[in-house]
Scaffold this motif. Structure first.
Motif, PDB file in Angstrom:
ATOM      1  N   ASN A  17       0.826  -1.219   0.000  1.00 14.86           N
ATOM      2  CA  ASN A  17       0.000   0.000   0.000  1.00 14.86           C
ATOM      3  C   ASN A  17       0.856   1.264   0.000  1.00 14.86           C
ATOM      4  OD1 ASN A  17      -2.274  -1.582   0.105  1.00 14.86           O
ATOM      5  ND2 ASN A  17      -2.556  -1.374   2.318  1.00 14.86           N
ATOM      6  N   GLU A  18       1.936   1.243   0.791  1.00 14.83           N
ATOM      7  CA  GLU A  18       2.728   2.472   0.950  1.00 14.83           C
ATOM      8  C   GLU A  18       3.555   2.810  -0.295  1.00 14.83           C
ATOM      9  OE1 GLU A  18       4.576  -0.790   3.642  1.00 14.83           O
ATOM     10  OE2 GLU A  18       2.577  -0.062   3.084  1.00 14.83           O
ATOM     11  N   GLU A  19       3.669   1.879  -1.238  1.00 16.92           N
ATOM     12  CA  GLU A  19       4.399   2.169  -2.480  1.00 16.92           C
ATOM     13  C   GLU A  19       3.578   2.977  -3.482  1.00 16.92           C
ATOM     14  OE1 GLU A  19       6.843  -0.916  -4.551  1.00 16.92           O
ATOM     15  OE2 GLU A  19       5.864  -2.229  -3.093  1.00 16.92           O
ATOM     16  N   ILE A  20       2.244   2.933  -3.351  1.00 14.37           N
ATOM     17  CA  ILE A  20       1.355   3.492  -4.389  1.00 14.37           C
ATOM     18  C   ILE A  20       1.554   5.005  -4.499  1.00 14.37           C
ATOM     19  CG2 ILE A  20      -1.053   3.807  -5.091  1.00 14.37           C
ATOM     20  CD1 ILE A  20      -0.223   0.945  -5.306  1.00 14.37           C
ATOM     21  N   THR A  21       1.800   5.464  -5.735  1.00 13.76           N
ATOM     22  CA  THR A  21       2.006   6.900  -5.966  1.00 13.76           C
ATOM     23  C   THR A  21       0.829   7.547  -6.697  1.00 13.76           C
ATOM     24  OG1 THR A  21       3.161   6.450  -8.043  1.00 13.76           O
ATOM     25  CG2 THR A  21       4.515   6.614  -6.059  1.00 13.76           C
ATOM     26  N   GLY A  22      -0.117   6.765  -7.202  1.00  8.79           N
ATOM     27  CA  GLY A  22      -1.246   7.343  -7.933  1.00  8.79           C
ATOM     28  C   GLY A  22      -2.192   6.260  -8.419  1.00  8.79           C
TER      29      GLY A  22
END
Length: 510
Positions: A377-382
């Motif tokens: 989840n914390e990798e998502i940029t958009g």
């Protein structure tokens, strides 16, 4: 005889590589071949009785090297594919047309390496190219040294002519060797490649030989209209053959690379006993769309839609008998046609000879070859959205992504290199669609929580799925589209462009 000399040399590369002590001992090399695109006459069995073909149709189809299925291409990570595409098809009469989403240009072609993580630009996996009749083009596709080993495929991808050409047989297997191939239990297993095709030929007036008729894939509506495939009585072929016979020994494990190179048929693959058709032989899934799962998933059925690849291990029972490889009956909602389908036989497996006990691979060994870490989840940029919909009221019917038909002149949807995005993909109520995106695969999560890496996914009518992707290494323009290929030809496609982080994102839309 060019096909066989090319194929032999390409296969020789793979066999030499496979016998080495591991990937590091094999130098990078060029894998060179020629694909001649031309009309050819071949024979397809129409009627089988007790495993024997009693009626044959002669077909005249666009082909690679004159065969019903293209040659198998084999390479290793770090190799360069050098493919000379030689378009020997005849020129077509000019057609006045302004709408790019009316099927057209059936003798103009190009090449897509489906599932490879390679450059989409220049002479590489560039589906914006149009190689006209009489032209040759040399593709130079550099496979990165860290590319996952697995089962991929190649096919024609010229917008307006994709369905006609792929349905004619312009497709073939593309195998990247290495990785799981080196696990002893997998290396010991005999390998079989299955290229599934549905060739929707119909008797039509031959446009190139006036006054004659031939079995061709020439008329878009005759081949792809709703219900035409089931009504035609045609059979799914495997490597160009209707209901081939596969030999196994009792206790033997084989590795089957399954490739769905068809256009309009869902397959629910099962193995059953011929004498007890309700008795199912379980098999083991080890890779999806060429990407090793790290698991040994024991299943009774493998679901395949156009564009899918599945690697499975099959272990024969302890006694001689006959199995049937079947496409199980499916309910309307599970089929891309939206119509219920009866059970069909795809192949016969004859288990004979002396018993030899062969092991399955250890899960711990498979797990070492998973190509990507899960996206957290914390990798998502958009986020990105792809809504598939159809306007059934218009004539002709219109096919959309996010409410728009394909426009080659529209600014592409821009994506930033090294971004990690969630794609929200949905299909409207008019039917299911197959989401496929070039260059970078995506992560899907199954209903029971398993991580799957794929590049092609069937989204049912009224369904929404969330997928995640990392945009790695390559910049340039490529496409996302529905892999029901007649939908793609009629507008269900969009150009994407991955840009370097220092570039302008102007023209992007989320």
């Amino acid at each position: 005889m060019l096909l066989w000399s090319v194929r032999a040399s390409v296969l020789c590369v793979g066999l030499l590589a496979a016998s080495g002590a591991g990937a590091a001992s094999v130098p990078n090399q060029d894998v060179s071949l020629e694909l001649a695109v031309k009309y050819a006459s071949n024979r397809i069995c129409r009627t089988l009785e007790q495993g024997r073909c009693t009626e044959v149709d002669t077909v005249k189809l666009r082909s690679y090297n004159g065969q019903l299925v293209g040659p198998t291409i084999e390479a290793r990570p770090g190799d360069t594919l050098r493919i000379l595409l030689d378009n020997q098809l005849p020129p077509e009469p000019p057609r006045g047309m302004s709408d790019p989403n009316v099927p057209h240009g059936f003798n103009v072609t190009n090449l897509h390496t489906h599932g490879l993580h390679v450059s989409p630009e220049g002479n590489a996996d560039n589906v914006m190219l149009a190689i006209e009749p009489g032209q040759k083009f040399e593709y130079e596709i550099k496979i990165p040294s860290d590319h996952p080993a697995g089962t991929f495929w190649y096919h024609a991808h010229k917008h307006g002519a994709v369905a006609i050409q792929v349905a004619s047989g312009m497709a073939g297997a593309l195998i990247i060797r290495g990785g799981v191939d080196e696990i002893p239990a997998i290396r010991a297993a005999r390998e079989k490649i299955f290229v599934f095709q549905q060739i929707p030929y119909a008797m039509v007036n031959d446009p190139y030989v006036p006054g004659t008729q031939a079995n061709m894939v020439e008329d878009f509506d005759a081949s792809f209209a709703e219900g035409r495939w089931s009504a035609s009585g045609r059979r799914t072929t495997i490597n160009g053959v209707v209901e081939p016979v596969i030999k196994m020994r009792p206790g033997e494990v084989q590795r089957w690379r399954l490739i769905h190179a068809g256009v309009r048929e869902s397959l629910r693959i099962k193995l059953v006993r011929e004498k007890e058709p309700q008795s199912v032989i379980e098999h083991y899934q080890i890779a999806h769309d060429g990407l090793t799962s790290g698991r040994l998933d024991q299943v009774t059925e493998t679901e395949m839609h156009p564009g899918y690849r599945e690697d499975v291990l099959v272990r024969a029972g302890s006694r001689p008998e006959v199995y049937l490889l079947i496409d199980e009956a499916s309910a309307a909602e599970d089929s891309i046609t939206g119509q219920a389908e009866p059970r069909k036989v795809l192949a016969r497996i004859e288990v004979e000879g002396s018993y030899s006990s062969m092991p399955l691979p250890e899960v711990s060994a498979l797990a070492q070859h998973v190509p990507f870490k899960p996206i957290l989840n914390e990798e998502i940029t958009g986020t990105q959205e792809a809504r598939f919909s159809v306007d059934v009221q218009s004539r002709p019917i219109k096919f959309f992504i996010n409410g728009k038909a394909f426009n080659p002149d529209a600014p592409p949807r821009k994506l930033r290199l090294e971004a990690v995005e969630e794609w929200i993909v949905s299909a409207a109520q008019a039917g299911g669609h197959i989401f496929h995106v070039h260059v970078n695969p995506f992560q899907a999560i199954t209903a029971d929580g398993k991580v799957l890496w794929r590049d092609t996914l069937f989204v049912k009518a009224n369904e929404t799925v969330r997928l995640r992707s990392r945009y790695r290494r390559y910049i340039g323009r490529f496409v996302t589209h529905c892999h029901i290929l007649d939908h793609e030809d009629m507008g269900m496609m969009e150009i994407l462009e991955i840009v370097h982080p220092g570039s302008s994102m102007h023209g992007s839309h989320h």
